[in-house]
Design a protein around this motif. Structure first.
Motif, PDB file in Angstrom:
ATOM      1  N   VAL A  62      -7.077  84.164  50.073  1.00 22.57           N
ATOM      2  CA  VAL A  62      -8.277  84.553  49.214  1.00 22.57           C
ATOM      3  C   VAL A  62      -9.165  85.503  49.736  1.00 22.57           C
ATOM      4  O   VAL A  62      -9.042  85.750  51.046  1.00 22.57           O
ATOM      5  CB  VAL A  62      -9.080  83.236  48.712  1.00 22.57           C
ATOM      6  CG1 VAL A  62      -8.476  82.542  47.903  1.00 22.57           C
ATOM      7  CG2 VAL A  62      -9.736  82.509  50.070  1.00 22.57           C
ATOM      8  N   PRO A  63     -10.001  86.085  48.981  1.00 22.69           N
ATOM      9  CA  PRO A  63     -10.754  87.252  49.653  1.00 22.69           C
ATOM     10  C   PRO A  63     -11.815  86.625  50.528  1.00 22.69           C
ATOM     11  O   PRO A  63     -12.223  85.499  50.119  1.00 22.69           O
ATOM     12  CB  PRO A  63     -11.670  87.695  48.256  1.00 22.69           C
ATOM     13  CG  PRO A  63     -10.682  87.521  47.203  1.00 22.69           C
ATOM     14  CD  PRO A  63      -9.923  86.455  47.421  1.00 22.69           C
ATOM     15  N   GLY A  64     -12.065  87.331  51.658  1.00 21.13           N
ATOM     16  CA  GLY A  64     -13.119  86.632  52.652  1.00 21.13           C
ATOM     17  C   GLY A  64     -12.377  85.915  53.744  1.00 21.13           C
ATOM     18  O   GLY A  64     -12.834  85.372  54.662  1.00 21.13           O
ATOM     19  N   VAL A  65     -10.935  85.535  53.445  1.00 22.69           N
ATOM     20  CA  VAL A  65     -10.321  84.765  54.523  1.00 22.69           C
ATOM     21  C   VAL A  65     -10.195  85.775  55.765  1.00 22.69           C
ATOM     22  O   VAL A  65      -9.564  84.982  56.764  1.00 22.69           O
ATOM     23  CB  VAL A  65      -8.820  84.165  53.842  1.00 22.69           C
ATOM     24  CG1 VAL A  65      -7.827  85.152  53.718  1.00 22.69           C
ATOM     25  CG2 VAL A  65      -8.318  83.022  54.887  1.00 22.69           C
ATOM     26  N   LYS A  67      -8.177  88.824  55.694  1.00 25.37           N
ATOM     27  CA  LYS A  67      -6.880  89.576  55.755  1.00 25.37           C
ATOM     28  C   LYS A  67      -6.920  90.734  56.667  1.00 25.37           C
ATOM     29  O   LYS A  67      -6.170  91.236  57.262  1.00 25.37           O
ATOM     30  CB  LYS A  67      -6.488  89.656  54.113  1.00 25.37           C
ATOM     31  CG  LYS A  67      -5.899  88.403  53.494  1.00 25.37           C
ATOM     32  CD  LYS A  67      -5.425  88.723  52.104  1.00 25.37           C
ATOM     33  CE  LYS A  67      -6.576  89.140  51.202  1.00 25.37           C
ATOM     34  NZ  LYS A  67      -7.830  88.546  50.994  1.00 25.37           N
ATOM     35  N   SER A  68      -7.737  91.645  56.225  1.00 20.71           N
ATOM     36  CA  SER A  68      -7.736  93.025  56.621  1.00 20.71           C
ATOM     37  C   SER A  68      -8.424  92.908  58.049  1.00 20.71           C
ATOM     38  O   SER A  68      -7.571  93.776  58.953  1.00 20.71           O
ATOM     39  CB  SER A  68      -8.748  94.011  55.806  1.00 20.71           C
ATOM     40  OG  SER A  68      -9.997  93.542  55.786  1.00 20.71           O
ATOM     41  N   THR A  69      -9.029  92.020  58.476  1.00 21.29           N
ATOM     42  CA  THR A  69      -9.436  91.922  60.127  1.00 21.29           C
ATOM     43  C   THR A  69      -8.122  91.380  60.751  1.00 21.29           C
ATOM     44  O   THR A  69      -7.683  91.858  61.803  1.00 21.29           O
ATOM     45  CB  THR A  69     -10.502  90.763  60.239  1.00 21.29           C
ATOM     46  OG1 THR A  69     -11.521  91.276  59.115  1.00 21.29           O
ATOM     47  CG2 THR A  69     -11.142  90.890  61.506  1.00 21.29           C
ATOM     48  N   ARG A 107     -12.158  99.581  56.445  1.00 20.26           N
ATOM     49  CA  ARG A 107     -11.899  98.044  56.944  1.00 20.26           C
ATOM     50  C   ARG A 107     -10.965  97.802  57.926  1.00 20.26           C
ATOM     51  O   ARG A 107     -10.877  97.063  58.455  1.00 20.26           O
ATOM     52  CB  ARG A 107     -11.390  97.246  55.519  1.00 20.26           C
ATOM     53  CG  ARG A 107     -12.446  97.054  54.536  1.00 20.26           C
ATOM     54  CD  ARG A 107     -11.766  96.682  53.141  1.00 20.26           C
ATOM     55  NE  ARG A 107     -11.447  95.279  53.429  1.00 20.26           N
ATOM     56  CZ  ARG A 107     -10.641  95.002  52.865  1.00 20.26           C
ATOM     57  NH1 ARG A 107      -9.642  95.556  52.305  1.00 20.26           N
ATOM     58  NH2 ARG A 107     -10.017  93.447  52.926  1.00 20.26           N
ATOM     59  N   GLU A 153      -0.220  93.981  52.094  1.00 23.36           N
ATOM     60  CA  GLU A 153      -1.265  92.633  51.602  1.00 23.36           C
ATOM     61  C   GLU A 153      -1.337  92.421  50.230  1.00 23.36           C
ATOM     62  O   GLU A 153      -1.221  93.341  49.422  1.00 23.36           O
ATOM     63  CB  GLU A 153      -2.799  93.502  52.392  1.00 23.36           C
ATOM     64  CG  GLU A 153      -3.937  92.526  52.045  1.00 23.36           C
ATOM     65  CD  GLU A 153      -5.366  93.278  52.592  1.00 23.36           C
ATOM     66  OE1 GLU A 153      -5.215  94.350  52.978  1.00 23.36           O
ATOM     67  OE2 GLU A 153      -6.016  92.580  52.184  1.00 23.36           O
ATOM     68  N   HIS A 200      -7.242  80.560  59.902  1.00 26.62           N
ATOM     69  CA  HIS A 200      -7.684  81.755  60.493  1.00 26.62           C
ATOM     70  C   HIS A 200      -9.106  81.614  60.871  1.00 26.62           C
ATOM     71  O   HIS A 200      -9.679  80.057  60.458  1.00 26.62           O
ATOM     72  CB  HIS A 200      -7.556  82.764  59.385  1.00 26.62           C
ATOM     73  CG  HIS A 200      -7.781  84.160  59.861  1.00 26.62           C
ATOM     74  ND1 HIS A 200      -8.713  85.300  59.268  1.00 26.62           N
ATOM     75  CD2 HIS A 200      -7.427  84.836  61.147  1.00 26.62           C
ATOM     76  CE1 HIS A 200      -8.871  86.334  60.140  1.00 26.62           C
ATOM     77  NE2 HIS A 200      -8.037  85.941  61.205  1.00 26.62           N
ATOM     78  N   ASP A 203     -12.353  80.101  65.863  1.00 28.07           N
ATOM     79  CA  ASP A 203     -13.231  80.694  67.032  1.00 28.07           C
ATOM     80  C   ASP A 203     -14.584  79.728  66.816  1.00 28.07           C
ATOM     81  O   ASP A 203     -14.719  79.108  65.850  1.00 28.07           O
ATOM     82  CB  ASP A 203     -13.488  82.125  66.988  1.00 28.07           C
ATOM     83  CG  ASP A 203     -13.723  82.921  65.775  1.00 28.07           C
ATOM     84  OD1 ASP A 203     -14.582  82.263  65.064  1.00 28.07           O
ATOM     85  OD2 ASP A 203     -12.944  83.610  65.513  1.00 28.07           O
ATOM     86  N   SER A 239      -7.312  83.498  65.457  1.00 21.44           N
ATOM     87  CA  SER A 239      -8.786  84.036  65.312  1.00 21.44           C
ATOM     88  C   SER A 239      -8.471  85.520  65.611  1.00 21.44           C
ATOM     89  O   SER A 239      -7.793  86.119  66.707  1.00 21.44           O
ATOM     90  CB  SER A 239      -9.532  83.768  66.374  1.00 21.44           C
ATOM     91  OG  SER A 239     -10.715  84.734  66.408  1.00 21.44           O
ATOM     92  N   LEU A 241     -10.849  87.669  65.888  1.00 24.98           N
ATOM     93  CA  LEU A 241     -11.852  88.082  66.622  1.00 24.98           C
ATOM     94  C   LEU A 241     -11.481  88.067  67.907  1.00 24.98           C
ATOM     95  O   LEU A 241     -11.836  88.902  68.699  1.00 24.98           O
ATOM     96  CB  LEU A 241     -13.000  87.138  66.138  1.00 24.98           C
ATOM     97  CG  LEU A 241     -14.468  87.805  66.128  1.00 24.98           C
ATOM     98  CD1 LEU A 241     -14.317  88.692  64.810  1.00 24.98           C
ATOM     99  CD2 LEU A 241     -15.401  86.845  65.676  1.00 24.98           C
TER     100      LEU A 241
HETATM  101  P1  GDP Z   1     -10.504  89.682  53.309  1.00 21.45           P
HETATM  102  O1  GDP Z   1     -11.153  89.770  52.073  1.00 21.45           O
HETATM  103  O2  GDP Z   1      -9.419  88.761  53.483  1.00 21.45           O
HETATM  104  O3  GDP Z   1      -9.645  90.914  53.820  1.00 21.45           O
HETATM  105  O4  GDP Z   1     -11.378  89.349  54.643  1.00 21.45           O
HETATM  106  P2  GDP Z   1     -12.242  90.335  55.734  1.00 21.45           P
HETATM  107  O5  GDP Z   1     -10.907  90.866  56.945  1.00 21.45           O
HETATM  108  O6  GDP Z   1     -12.882  91.599  55.012  1.00 21.45           O
HETATM  109  O7  GDP Z   1     -12.947  89.500  56.367  1.00 21.45           O
HETATM  110  C1  GDP Z   1     -14.117  88.689  55.907  1.00 21.45           C
HETATM  111  C2  GDP Z   1     -15.086  88.399  56.881  1.00 21.45           C
HETATM  112  O8  GDP Z   1     -14.517  87.267  57.751  1.00 21.45           O
HETATM  113  C3  GDP Z   1     -15.594  89.492  57.688  1.00 21.45           C
HETATM  114  O9  GDP Z   1     -17.287  89.432  57.848  1.00 21.45           O
HETATM  115  C4  GDP Z   1     -14.932  89.326  59.176  1.00 21.45           C
HETATM  116  O10 GDP Z   1     -15.916  89.782  59.947  1.00 21.45           O
HETATM  117  C5  GDP Z   1     -14.697  88.126  59.007  1.00 21.45           C
HETATM  118  N1  GDP Z   1     -13.732  87.331  60.023  1.00 21.45           N
HETATM  119  C6  GDP Z   1     -12.500  87.881  60.054  1.00 21.45           C
HETATM  120  N2  GDP Z   1     -11.606  87.497  61.027  1.00 21.45           N
HETATM  121  C7  GDP Z   1     -12.309  86.647  61.461  1.00 21.45           C
HETATM  122  C8  GDP Z   1     -12.124  85.730  62.514  1.00 21.45           C
HETATM  123  O11 GDP Z   1     -11.088  85.521  63.190  1.00 21.45           O
HETATM  124  N3  GDP Z   1     -13.259  85.104  63.207  1.00 21.45           N
HETATM  125  C9  GDP Z   1     -14.480  85.091  62.487  1.00 21.45           C
HETATM  126  N4  GDP Z   1     -15.414  84.058  63.138  1.00 21.45           N
HETATM  127  N5  GDP Z   1     -14.757  85.841  61.501  1.00 21.45           N
HETATM  128  C10 GDP Z   1     -13.841  86.771  61.027  1.00 21.45           C
END
Ligand code: GDP
Length: 332
Positions: A62-65, A67-69, A107, A153, A200, A203, A239, A241
């Motif tokens: 889901v968005p925010g999980v 994925k891109s990080t 991103r 993705e 995910h 940490d 994680s 991060l």
């Molecule tokens: P996406 O919408 O699934 O692509 O999610 P994003 O990659 O944009 O990440 C959403 C938020 O989660 C951002 O604020 C990231 O900094 C945070 N985030 C991503 N990965 C991690 C992680 O491994 N640990 C923590 N604590 N935060 C993370």
């Protein structure tokens, strides 16, 4: 006007790993002009012998999980191992919202600026069928250009998961250790498709809830065995991060690849995906030709109101329209 190269120039550029030409070739495949798309199809056919050697990994959640990080950290780790990584996306919502995933390259800044990586946002302006066909073509073009890991993705909503599942070797689901019911918010169908689940953002204070979630998800996976490939989906913690767990995710994917290649599943799966691609394409092409047909348009225009008002059975009009279309024996 955009410059169009010859088929041979595109093919030579791709074979030599020229990223600019690769990018132009994908643009050609995404074009809505028939002549561009035809050239792109010929190009894919031309480079076909150079495709198929990469590992194709689908990533959803889901968005925010994160994925891109995750893709950024995971992709960077693979680059450091000497691999060439391409990142593609399937996002059918982007044509509505205009804000496609991966569209914002910041991103994935590390990957976007690394010469060994290639990032391409989801094509927009197509139906889901069109989006997935274009992404499949982009995937083959990337493979011919020498990328050996392709990360695809997709957003964790709607039907795009099935589309991605149908084009990858390994399907990874990212989830968070949430409070309460661990299975909430994710559709059972997506759990069924996953070859592995990564909990995910493990940490900070997240380790204990993540361990609990891990055992819950592992139990849930017993409900979705995969006897056809003798694989039980695994649950891992990671994680992006801190980098914790990312290597384990890769090790698991490699283990899966080896196991499936040792059995007949790997090739059978890809063979099935090629047929599925062709069938999708047939539906798409027929649908387009049908809707473009003048006589069909005319009958639809004059009879649609009767279906709307409930006076005419939708099935009857559908049959009449198809009969009318087929009677003309139109090519396109
Ligand atoms: P996406 O919408 O699934 O692509 O999610 P994003 O990659 O944009 O990440 C959403 C938020 O989660 C951002 O604020 C990231 O900094 C945070 N985030 C991503 N990965 C991690 C992680 O491994 N640990 C923590 N604590 N935060 C993370």
């Amino acid at each position: 006007m955009r410059k169009r190269l010859s088929l041979q120039d595109y093919a030579a550029g791709i074979r030599s790993g020229n990223r600019v030409i690769l990018s132009q070739a994908i643009t050609l495949a995404e074009s809505t002009l028939d002549s561009d798309r035809e050239l792109a199809s010929l190009l894919v056919q031309e480079v076909l012998p150079m495709t198929g050697n990469s590992l194709r990994i689908g990533i959803t959640g889901v968005p925010g999980v994160g994925k891109s990080t995750f893709i950024e950290a995971f992709g960077k780790m693979l680059l450091d191992q000497g691999k060439k990584v391409a990142v593609l996306a399937v996002d059918p919502t982007s044509q509505l919202s205009k804000g496609s995933i991966l569209g914002d390259k910041t991103r994935m800044e590390l990957l976007a600026t690394d010469k060994r990586a290639f990032i391409r946002p989801s094509p927009s302006g197509h139906t889901l069928g069109g989006v997935s066909a274009r992404t499949r073509e982009a995937m083959l073009l990337c493979e011919a250009a020498g990328f050996d890991v392709i990360l695809v993705e997709t957003v964790g909503v709607g039907q795009s998961e099935t589309a991605v599942k149908n084009m990858v070797d390994f399907f990874l689901l990212l989830m968070l250790a949430g409070a309460g019911d661990e299975l909430q918010g994710i559709k059972k169908g997506i759990m069924e498709m996953a070859d592995a689940l990564v909990i995910h953002k493990v940490d900070g204070d997240n380790l204990d809830p993540a361990k609990k979630a891990k055992s819950n998800y592992q139990n849930a996976f017993h409900l979705f065995p995969h006897p056809e490939k003798n694989w039980s989906p695994k649950v891992l913690l990671a994680s992006s991060l801190t980098g914790m767990g990312l290597e384990k995710v890769w090790d698991l994917i490699v283990e899966y690849e080896q196991k499936m290649k040792d059995s007949t599943f790997w090739e059978a799966n890809r063979a099935g995906q090629r047929i599925n691609w062709m069938e999708d394409q047939i539906q798409d092409l027929l649908g387009q030709a049908f809707l473009r047909n003048e006589k069909v348009k005319k009958m639809l225009e004059s009879e649609k109101a009767k279906v709307k008002s409930g006076e005419l059975h939708p099935g009857v009009l559908a049959q009449r329209l198809v009969d009318l279309f087929l009677a003309q024996g139109e090519k396109r």
